[in-house]
Design a protein around this motif. Structure first.
Motif, short mmCIF file in Angstrom:
data_model
loop_
_atom_site.label_atom_id
_atom_site.label_comp_id
_atom_site.label_asym_id
_atom_site.label_seq_id
_atom_site.Cartn_x
_atom_site.Cartn_y
_atom_site.Cartn_z
N GLY A 291 -9.51 -114.03 -92.71
CA GLY A 291 -10.21 -113.80 -91.32
C GLY A 291 -9.63 -114.91 -90.20
N ASP A 292 -9.72 -115.93 -90.69
CA ASP A 292 -9.03 -117.21 -90.03
C ASP A 292 -7.51 -116.91 -89.54
OD1 ASP A 292 -11.71 -118.35 -90.33
OD2 ASP A 292 -10.78 -119.87 -91.96
N LEU A 293 -7.03 -116.49 -90.45
CA LEU A 293 -5.44 -116.35 -90.14
C LEU A 293 -5.35 -114.82 -89.02
CD1 LEU A 293 -2.42 -116.62 -90.74
CD2 LEU A 293 -2.63 -114.92 -92.66
N ILE A 294 -6.08 -114.02 -89.23
CA ILE A 294 -6.20 -112.82 -88.29
C ILE A 294 -6.63 -113.30 -86.98
CG2 ILE A 294 -7.25 -110.47 -87.65
CD1 ILE A 294 -7.26 -109.99 -90.72
N GLU A 295 -7.71 -114.23 -86.95
CA GLU A 295 -8.31 -114.56 -85.68
C GLU A 295 -7.20 -115.48 -85.09
OE1 GLU A 295 -12.20 -116.79 -83.95
OE2 GLU A 295 -11.83 -117.00 -86.45
N ARG A 296 -6.61 -116.31 -85.61
CA ARG A 296 -5.50 -117.21 -85.07
C ARG A 296 -4.45 -116.41 -84.30
NH1 ARG A 296 -6.13 -120.36 -89.69
NH2 ARG A 296 -4.22 -119.79 -90.29
N THR B 72 -4.40 -112.93 -83.73
CA THR B 72 -4.55 -111.79 -82.95
C THR B 72 -5.53 -112.12 -81.64
OG1 THR B 72 -6.38 -111.01 -84.06
CG2 THR B 72 -4.30 -110.18 -84.66
N ARG B 73 -6.06 -113.40 -81.84
CA ARG B 73 -6.87 -113.63 -80.91
C ARG B 73 -8.11 -112.82 -80.74
NH1 ARG B 73 -4.84 -117.96 -77.63
NH2 ARG B 73 -3.28 -118.92 -78.79
N LEU B 74 -8.37 -112.14 -81.86
CA LEU B 74 -9.73 -111.13 -81.70
C LEU B 74 -10.88 -112.15 -82.21
CD1 LEU B 74 -8.24 -108.19 -84.06
CD2 LEU B 74 -8.92 -108.22 -81.74
N SER B 75 -11.95 -111.32 -81.84
CA SER B 75 -13.34 -112.02 -81.91
C SER B 75 -13.61 -112.51 -83.58
CB SER B 75 -14.66 -111.42 -81.66
OG SER B 75 -14.77 -110.08 -82.11
N ARG B 76 -14.53 -113.35 -84.02
CA ARG B 76 -14.59 -113.46 -85.47
C ARG B 76 -15.20 -112.19 -86.15
NH1 ARG B 76 -12.50 -116.81 -89.18
NH2 ARG B 76 -14.08 -116.80 -91.26
N LYS B 77 -16.03 -111.67 -85.46
CA LYS B 77 -16.47 -110.41 -86.19
C LYS B 77 -15.41 -109.33 -86.55
CE LYS B 77 -19.68 -106.54 -85.32
NZ LYS B 77 -20.81 -106.08 -84.22
N TRP B 78 -14.47 -109.05 -85.76
CA TRP B 78 -13.47 -107.87 -85.84
C TRP B 78 -12.54 -108.56 -86.77
CZ3 TRP B 78 -14.17 -103.22 -85.08
CH2 TRP B 78 -14.82 -102.64 -84.15
N ALA B 79 -12.21 -109.83 -86.79
CA ALA B 79 -11.16 -110.50 -87.62
C ALA B 79 -11.97 -110.11 -89.21
CB ALA B 79 -11.18 -111.96 -87.32
N MET B 80 -13.08 -110.66 -89.40
CA MET B 80 -13.70 -110.49 -90.84
C MET B 80 -13.75 -109.03 -91.27
SD MET B 80 -14.14 -113.21 -92.05
CE MET B 80 -15.02 -112.81 -93.32
N ILE B 81 -14.04 -107.88 -90.30
CA ILE B 81 -13.96 -106.72 -90.52
C ILE B 81 -12.57 -106.09 -90.86
CG2 ILE B 81 -14.22 -104.29 -89.46
CD1 ILE B 81 -16.49 -105.03 -87.85
N ILE B 82 -11.47 -106.51 -90.18
CA ILE B 82 -10.19 -106.20 -90.52
C ILE B 82 -9.91 -106.78 -91.84
CG2 ILE B 82 -7.74 -106.45 -89.87
CD1 ILE B 82 -8.74 -106.32 -86.93
#
Length: 357
Positions: free
Chosen positions: A61-66, A68-78
């Protein structure tokens, strides 16, 4: 006078019986405590497995968030949904093939061992070794143990559903569990507790990252090599090597056994080439991945790692061996933060005081 002696003897017998029953009760209580402690320890290992699953989800989730600049919630869902989707796709395309190859390996293993014994008996030294170890009971026991091991090598985590659910629950709202641990600490120790938790989390992320990278690289490289050699059950042999890469020191040697034995049914030269492939692959991956692990993990002495693996294997079997390294890292961090650093600070303070005086 005779009556007094009889009463005294009876009293001594009653006292002796009471002491015997007290001893039996103490022993029974100790046995119960040991059994409960063992069950609790196994439960602790399952919680650690769930924690590692949560660490994986949060790391991804941290990698996706960095990126894609998505919110933490959507990064964890993905992170969670994408992982399960990737597993489902992998099982869809390779699950049947893996199951067939596992069955083939399990069925061919006794023949492979017999073939190895036949080749070994042709050599004078090998014949003496076989005579020393040979025996109907030991031979059958070796076959049964090896066959059982390789037929269940993909089912080490028998409680995988519980572990996955624990990992998901820890991933959904980790602050609840973190704050719950901090509530147990005194007010002046909460900052230290939070620092220790974050350090353990960083260490587990480093171990997990290095382990996953090593597993994938070993599996891919050996699959390509064994497929190019047209070795039977190449995918399963590569998967076994990748999974056993999780276990330092012993995993590499254990992974070579089925591949080399199977290659001996083809030719001795093929067995030598297969053994070299295992060694070269593990060496390349070790030189690439080990520095990554060492940057995140504390420096653990190899002898201490082996001792922890033997101890954990004795207590909890395969699951204990797999989790020996992360558990040892947690223990060493706790000892460093709660004992070593305070002792150093105390010694430094005494030295400064003496110099001032």
């Amino acid at each position: 006078m005779i009556k007094t002696k009889t009463e005294h003897t009876t009293q001594k017998e009653l006292t002796y019986i009471q002491k015997v029953w007290q001893t039996v009760a103490i022993i029974a209580l100790l046995v119960i405590i040991i059994l409960i402690a063992r069950v609790a320890f196994n439960l602790l290992l399952m919680v650690l497995c769930g924690t590692l699953v949560s660490v994986y989800f949060h790391g991804l989730g941290d990698l996706i968030e960095r990126k894609t600049r998505l919110s933490r919630k959507w990064a964890m869902i993905i992170s969670v949904c994408g992982t399960f989707a990737l597993l489902a796709i992998s099982l869809w395309f390779m699950g049947t093939k893996i199951a067939i190859q596992v069955s083939q390996l399990s069925e061919s293993l006794p023949h492979t061992i017999n073939n190895f014994q036949a080749k070994l008996s042709k050599d004078p030294l090998g014949h003496k070794v076989l005579e020393y170890f040979n025996g109907r009971n030991s031979n059958q026991k070796m076959m049964d143990t090896a066959q059982s091991f390789f037929s269940t090598s993909f089912g080490v985590l028998g409680n995988i559903y519980i572990i996955l659910f624990l990992g998901i629950f820890f991933s959904v709202n980790p602050s609840i569990y973190k704050d719950g641990i901090l509530l147990l600490l005194p007010e002046n120790k909460k900052f230290m507790g939070l620092y220790v938790i974050n350090r353990i989390s960083l260490s587990l992320k480093g171990w997990l990252k290095g382990t996953l990278l090593a597993t994938v690289l070993v599996t891919v490289m050996l699959t390509i090599c064994f497929t190019f050699m047209d070795l039977p059950v190449a995918l399963v042999l590569a998967l076994i090597a990748g999974i056993l890469r999780i276990i330092p020191n012993f995993g590499t040697a254990a992974a070579m056994i089925p591949g080399v034995l199977l290659a001996l049914t083809i030719s001795t030269n093929t067995a030598i080439i297969v053994a070299l492939m295992y060694i070269v692959t593990q060496t390349i991956v070790g030189n690439i991945i080990t520095p990554i692990i060492q940057k995140k993990l504390i420096n653990m002495p190899p002898a201490l790692t082996i001792i922890s693996q033997i101890l954990m294997g004795t207590l909890s079997g395969a699951l204990g061996i797999i989790l020996a390294v992360p558990l040892l890292a947690i223990v060493m961090i706790l000892v460093d933060e709660l004992y070593v650093k305070p002792m150093r600070a105390k010694a430094k303070g005494q030295i400064n005081t003496n110099l001032t005086v």
